[in-house]
Scaffold this motif. Structure first.
Motif, short mmCIF file in Angstrom:
data_model
loop_
_atom_site.label_atom_id
_atom_site.label_comp_id
_atom_site.label_asym_id
_atom_site.label_seq_id
_atom_site.Cartn_x
_atom_site.Cartn_y
_atom_site.Cartn_z
N MET A 212 0.55 -1.09 0.09
CA MET A 212 -0.02 0.13 0.07
C MET A 212 0.81 1.15 -0.05
O MET A 212 1.93 1.38 0.33
CB MET A 212 -1.00 0.06 1.29
CG MET A 212 -1.74 -1.09 1.20
SD MET A 212 -3.13 -0.90 -0.02
CE MET A 212 -3.92 0.60 0.60
N SER A 213 0.28 2.23 -0.70
CA SER A 213 1.07 3.56 -0.86
C SER A 213 0.26 4.76 -0.59
O SER A 213 -1.05 4.44 -0.94
CB SER A 213 1.79 3.54 -2.08
OG SER A 213 2.53 4.85 -2.09
N ILE A 214 0.54 5.95 0.00
CA ILE A 214 -0.35 7.08 0.30
C ILE A 214 0.48 8.06 -0.59
O ILE A 214 1.82 8.30 -0.62
CB ILE A 214 -0.23 7.50 1.62
CG1 ILE A 214 -0.57 6.52 2.56
CG2 ILE A 214 -1.07 8.91 1.39
CD1 ILE A 214 -0.69 6.82 4.03
N THR A 215 -0.05 8.71 -1.51
CA THR A 215 0.43 9.80 -2.48
C THR A 215 -0.01 11.10 -1.90
O THR A 215 -1.54 11.21 -1.92
CB THR A 215 0.29 9.54 -3.86
OG1 THR A 215 1.01 8.50 -4.19
CG2 THR A 215 0.77 10.60 -4.73
N ALA A 216 0.68 12.08 -1.68
CA ALA A 216 -0.04 13.49 -1.20
C ALA A 216 0.82 14.61 -2.01
O ALA A 216 1.85 14.35 -2.01
CB ALA A 216 -0.16 13.44 0.32
N ALA A 217 0.29 15.70 -2.26
CA ALA A 217 0.92 16.97 -2.54
C ALA A 217 1.09 17.88 -1.11
O ALA A 217 -0.05 17.98 -0.67
CB ALA A 217 0.37 17.88 -3.65
N ALA A 218 2.13 18.41 -1.08
CA ALA A 218 2.11 19.59 0.01
C ALA A 218 2.66 20.77 -0.56
O ALA A 218 3.66 20.79 -1.39
CB ALA A 218 3.16 18.71 1.07
N ASP A 219 2.25 21.86 0.06
CA ASP A 219 2.62 23.23 -0.55
C ASP A 219 2.48 24.36 0.50
O ASP A 219 1.86 24.19 1.60
CB ASP A 219 1.71 23.27 -1.72
CG ASP A 219 2.52 24.52 -2.77
OD1 ASP A 219 3.67 24.97 -2.42
OD2 ASP A 219 1.96 24.70 -3.76
N GLY A 220 3.19 25.61 0.49
CA GLY A 220 3.08 26.38 1.26
C GLY A 220 2.96 27.89 0.51
O GLY A 220 3.26 27.83 -0.72
N SER A 221 2.45 28.76 1.11
CA SER A 221 2.21 30.21 0.42
C SER A 221 2.29 31.24 1.52
O SER A 221 1.99 31.08 2.66
CB SER A 221 0.89 30.17 -0.29
OG SER A 221 0.28 31.48 -0.82
N ALA A 222 3.03 32.23 1.07
CA ALA A 222 3.23 33.58 1.78
C ALA A 222 2.87 34.65 0.96
O ALA A 222 3.63 34.81 0.02
CB ALA A 222 4.45 33.58 2.51
N LEU A 223 1.87 35.47 1.32
CA LEU A 223 1.60 36.66 0.54
C LEU A 223 2.64 37.66 1.00
O LEU A 223 2.50 38.50 2.07
CB LEU A 223 0.25 37.16 1.01
CG LEU A 223 -0.87 36.20 0.95
CD1 LEU A 223 -2.17 36.89 1.31
CD2 LEU A 223 -0.89 35.52 -0.48
N GLY A 224 3.72 38.05 0.06
CA GLY A 224 4.62 39.28 0.24
C GLY A 224 5.97 38.44 0.76
O GLY A 224 6.91 38.98 0.67
N ASN A 225 6.10 37.29 1.48
CA ASN A 225 6.98 36.44 1.75
C ASN A 225 8.20 37.44 2.34
O ASN A 225 9.23 37.71 1.36
CB ASN A 225 7.73 35.60 0.33
CG ASN A 225 8.40 34.62 0.64
OD1 ASN A 225 8.53 33.97 1.92
ND2 ASN A 225 9.67 34.30 -0.21
N PRO A 226 8.20 37.70 3.49
CA PRO A 226 7.26 37.31 4.56
C PRO A 226 5.90 38.02 4.60
O PRO A 226 5.95 39.17 3.97
CB PRO A 226 8.10 37.52 6.10
CG PRO A 226 8.89 38.78 5.48
CD PRO A 226 9.39 38.67 4.02
N GLY A 227 5.25 37.41 4.92
CA GLY A 227 3.66 38.18 5.42
C GLY A 227 2.54 36.95 5.68
O GLY A 227 2.98 35.95 6.28
N PRO A 228 1.40 37.10 5.70
CA PRO A 228 0.42 36.33 5.92
C PRO A 228 0.73 34.96 5.17
O PRO A 228 1.03 34.96 4.16
CB PRO A 228 -0.74 36.56 5.65
CG PRO A 228 -0.49 38.31 5.66
CD PRO A 228 0.70 38.54 5.18
N ALA A 229 0.87 33.94 5.97
CA ALA A 229 1.35 32.41 5.36
C ALA A 229 0.62 31.41 5.71
O ALA A 229 -0.11 31.34 6.47
CB ALA A 229 2.81 32.28 5.84
N GLY A 230 0.25 30.46 4.52
CA GLY A 230 -0.60 29.16 4.84
C GLY A 230 0.21 28.09 4.29
O GLY A 230 1.18 28.23 3.63
N TRP A 231 -0.14 26.87 4.61
CA TRP A 231 0.23 25.54 4.26
C TRP A 231 -0.76 24.59 3.96
O TRP A 231 -2.00 24.71 4.50
CB TRP A 231 1.22 25.10 5.35
CG TRP A 231 0.61 25.09 6.70
CD1 TRP A 231 0.89 25.91 7.73
CD2 TRP A 231 -0.21 23.75 7.20
NE1 TRP A 231 0.14 25.23 8.75
CE2 TRP A 231 -0.45 24.09 8.41
CE3 TRP A 231 -0.52 22.52 6.60
CZ2 TRP A 231 -1.25 23.32 9.17
CZ3 TRP A 231 -1.55 21.70 7.38
CH2 TRP A 231 -1.72 22.15 8.53
#
Length: 330
Positions: free
Chosen positions: A1-20
């Motif tokens: 069995m295998s799990i496949t997932a995508a992971a990503d991040g985002s920062a508005l302005g970098n730095p700034g409000p950030a999400g994952w």
């Protein structure tokens, strides 16, 4: 069995409000973020949370799709050496985002994990799904709203919907550079404009080192907020500021401020600071852009208890015939 997932991040302005965010399917995903952070923080947190969420199926192979070479290289190439050196780099400087990396290292123990690089914003369905959710979380924090955290992983405890905003799963690492934003409350205001005032308060928080003070200011100058406000950006530039762009052309302070523009699609990493004289710090780092990497050097000087950027230079690794980009965004 295998799990496949995508992971990503985002920062508005970098730095700034950030999400994952990480994404497996429409019924299995999770997101979060911070009021202030970087793209790299978001990318690392997405991987960490994915590892923790899937720990209930630790016997399964985990295939992580990631568009951040910084994350992949950190985990698969650089981390063993950093650990041997006490989480310091070859030059002895501390590793950035070290708490997230330490947590990832612990979460990897006993797991079969494979990383695959995918090009961002290229139509890869799972990567796009993670990116949309990470960006949505960053946008929610920019509006001081609670992000959509998602259903989490089936069978895991403490799914995202049970996590209150501001809980540990979305809090910035205590030792991370940008946790200093939390230390700004109650500090006396300066005569700077709002954007620069926040940057100065963050950088000059209790216990902040010269490296932290300079790195925060440098990253603020790379962010959209200051770049859209030249008068505020001017408060961080020395009156005699000069720049040598990647094209080799020399610019003075007035030319830079007259043409300041957002740096779209630029990710900065591997900051290294050296004190070359009392009150003089050389900051070196790399930005990854559409045409390749640019090695950047900034000379910061302390005058009247203020850190000011005296000189900046970018050296491109892509061909001389390519369009060049300098601090102005061109």
């Amino acid at each position: 069995m295998s799990i496949t997932a995508a992971a990503d991040g985002s920062a508005l302005g970098n730095p700034g409000p950030a999400g994952w965010a990480w994404y497996i399917d429409e019924d299995t995903w999770r997101a979060g973020g911070w009021p202030h952070g970087t793209n790299n923080m978001g990318e690392l947190k997405a991987v960490l949370d994915l590892l923790e969420a899937t720990a209930v199926d630790a016997d399964q192979h985990l295939h992580i799709l990631c568009d951040s070479q910084y994350v992949i290289n950190s985990v698969t190439k650089w981390m063993p050496g950093w650990k041997r050196k006490g989480w310091r780099k070859k030059d002895g400087k501390p590793v950035m985002n070290v708490e997230l990396l330490k947590d990832i290292d612990r979460a990897l123990a006993g797991r079969s994990v494979e990383f695959e690089w995918v090009k961002g914003h290229s139509g890869h369905a799972m990567n796009e799904a993670a990116d949309v959710r990470a960006n949505a979380a960053a946008t929610a924090f920019s509006k001081q709203q609670d992000p959509q955290v998602g259903p989490g992983y089936r069978g895991s405890e403490g799914v995202a919907s049970e996590t209150a905003p501001g809980a540990s799963s979305t809090a910035a690492p205590a030792d991370d550079l940008f946790s200093l934003f939390d230390q700004a409350e109650g500090e006396p205001a300066s005569s700077c404009s709002t954007a620069v005032e926040e940057t100065v308060l963050v950088a000059d928080g209790p216990g902040a080192s010269d490296f932290e003070q300079v790195a925060v200011r440098e990253q603020a100058l790379l962010g959209d907020r200051l770049r859209a406000d030249p008068p505020s950006a001017a408060e961080l530039l020395h009156p005699a500021f000069t720049e040598v762009g990647t094209s080799g052309r020399r610019y003075d302070r007035d030319e830079i401020l007259a043409h300041l523009a957002p740096l779209e699609g630029v990710e900065a990493e591997e900051f290294v600071a050296d004190e070359i004289a009392p009150g003089v710090v050389l900051l070196q780092y790399t930005t990854h852009e559409r045409r390749g990497a640019v090695h950047r050097s900034s000379l910061w000087v302390r005058e009247n208890d203020r850190w000011l950027l005296r000189h900046h230079q970018g050296t491109a690794t892509f061909g001389a015939d390519d369009a060049h980009r300098d601090l102005r965004g061109r």
